[in-house]
Design an enzyme around this catalytic site. Structure first.
Site, short mmCIF file in Angstrom:
data_model
loop_
_atom_site.label_atom_id
_atom_site.label_comp_id
_atom_site.label_asym_id
_atom_site.label_seq_id
_atom_site.Cartn_x
_atom_site.Cartn_y
_atom_site.Cartn_z
N ASP A 84 -10.45 -4.50 -4.46
CA ASP A 84 -9.86 -3.52 -3.54
C ASP A 84 -10.66 -2.22 -3.62
OD1 ASP A 84 -8.25 -1.66 -2.16
OD2 ASP A 84 -6.43 -2.73 -2.72
N SER A 101 0.83 -1.20 0.00
CA SER A 101 0.00 0.00 0.00
C SER A 101 0.87 1.26 0.00
CB SER A 101 -0.95 -0.02 1.20
OG SER A 101 -1.86 1.04 1.15
N HIS A 145 -8.31 -4.86 0.14
CA HIS A 145 -7.05 -4.16 0.38
C HIS A 145 -6.22 -4.79 1.51
CE1 HIS A 145 -4.42 -0.73 -0.19
NE2 HIS A 145 -4.42 -0.49 1.11
#
Length: 381
Positions: free
Chosen positions: A212, A147, A241
């Site tokens: 996601d 991320s 995610h």
């Protein structure tokens, strides 16, 4: 507007858990640093690292007895290494690698406040620890960015020419692109990964979930398309995610990637390559000698033989004889030519004008052609 938007991007990018999920304390019997609320292991080191921006960050190093590679893990925006501890241990065990994970400034028990530049200093301190404390070499290090961790990961990757590989887990194109569908990079954007990924020279693996809802899967796909050294990506169907680790394909694909990377030859430093190429000047010298011999032979061949020179003299004598007879005829024509020249002198200015007009027409036609040809290109641009 720019600073306000950049501040919004920063607020989105950094969301440290409050309160932190762990504490750091010194073991009374050994003096070693320990983390609370996690299983205590002898193969895990806990340490505090000083960054060049003056912050003190907490890091953990998980050892594997037969590892040849080391994973430097940069976690996501809403976690700290207390929450990631179990995943770090499992990844080290199942992938057969050493692993160093660290908390960004302002995360967990790390001091300071999180910012883009601080995360760059944080990963630099973690990498320096790998080199100085554990003797890791650049060509044996794999950077792993999850991320927002893809930001510091790619920032470091573009500065390490001999890096072994990069893994991007649910990566972002940039900070602003997570919130707005901007088509180009703006100066106040943060983590401009889309501009950095083409500069990474080692193999890159991209993992992203198709469902996601925080960072759309298109971010991972666009980054993968811009990679120089693409490895087979993993698009986890139904993955969100924060749950990709629970999919069996996740660990299976990572094992496959690590195995492939271990088989690749190490990228050597330029200084080592120059040492290995020390024999090249000798080879070049021999080649230049051969070329000089060939050129000398060609020069010898180009020189005419004695017989050829004699033939050339005979042909010259015959030409001289023919010229003498021709000169006699020319004398009789000279008087006639003088009369013709006087007549032709009045015609030559007209011919000059005609030739100039033709040249002008050619120049003008070429000029018009070039302009017309360029118009469509300019319009398309």
């Amino acid at each position: 507007m720019g600073s306000a938007t950049s501040s919004m991007a920063a607020k989105f990018a950094f969301f440290p858990p409050t309160p932190p999920s762990y504490r750091v304390y010194a073991d009374e019997s050994t003096g070693r640093l320990r983390m609370s609320d996690v299983s205590q292991r002898d193969d895990v080191d806990v340490m505090k690292l000083r960054t060049k921006r003056g912050n003190e960050i907490v890091a953990v190093y998980v050892k594997h007895p037969s590892a040849s590679l080391t994973l430097l893990y940069s976690h996501g925006n809403a976690a700290d290494i207390g929450q990631m501890y179990h995943i770090f241990v499992e990844l080290s065990l199942h992938l057969g690698v050493n692993l160093l994970g660290y908390d960004y400034s302002g995360y967990g028990q790390s001091s300071g406040k999180p910012s883009e530049q601080d995360t760059y200093a944080d990963i630099e301190a973690a990498y320096k620890c790998l080199q100085e404390t554990y003797g890791a070499k650049e060509e044996d290090v794999i950077l792993y960015g999850q991320s927002v961790g893809s930001g510091p990961t790619l920032e470091l990757a573009i500065r390490l020419p001999c890096l072994r590989a990069v893994i991007l887990h649910s990566p972002i194109l940039s900070g602003l692109r997570v919130m707005y569908p901007v088509k180009r990079t703006l100066w106040f954007d943060i983590y401009k990964n889309i501009d950095k990924i083409p500069l990474v020279n080692c193999p890159v693996l991209v993992i992203h979930g198709t469902e996601d809802d925080v960072v759309d899967c298109s971010h991972g796909k666009q980054l993968w398309e811009q990679c120089k050294e693409k490895y087979e990506p993993l698009w986890l169907k139904g993955g969100s995610h924060c749950n990709l680790e629970v999919f069996p394909e996740y660990l299976k694909h990572l094992r496959k990637f690590i195995s492939a990377i271990e088989k690749l030859p190490r990228v050597r430093d330029v200084s080592e390559q120059s040492t290995d190429n020390s024999e090249l000047p000798l080879i070049a010298t021999e080649a230049s000698r051969d070329k000089s011999r060939l050129s000398a032979d060609n020069r010898e061949k180009s020189r005419p033989s004695t017989g050829q020179q004699d033939k050339a003299r005979l042909s010259t004598d015959s030409r001289d004889k023919s010229r003498s007879s021709t000169d006699k005829r020319e004398k009789s024509r000279k008087s006639v030519d003088r009369l013709m020249k006087s007549r032709n002198s009045t015609d030559q200015p007209e011919k000059a004008r005609n030739s100039f007009d033709r040249l002008g027409d050619m120049v003008r036609s070429v000029g018009l052609c070039n302009v017309d040809c360029l118009k469509p290109t300019a319009l398309e641009a």
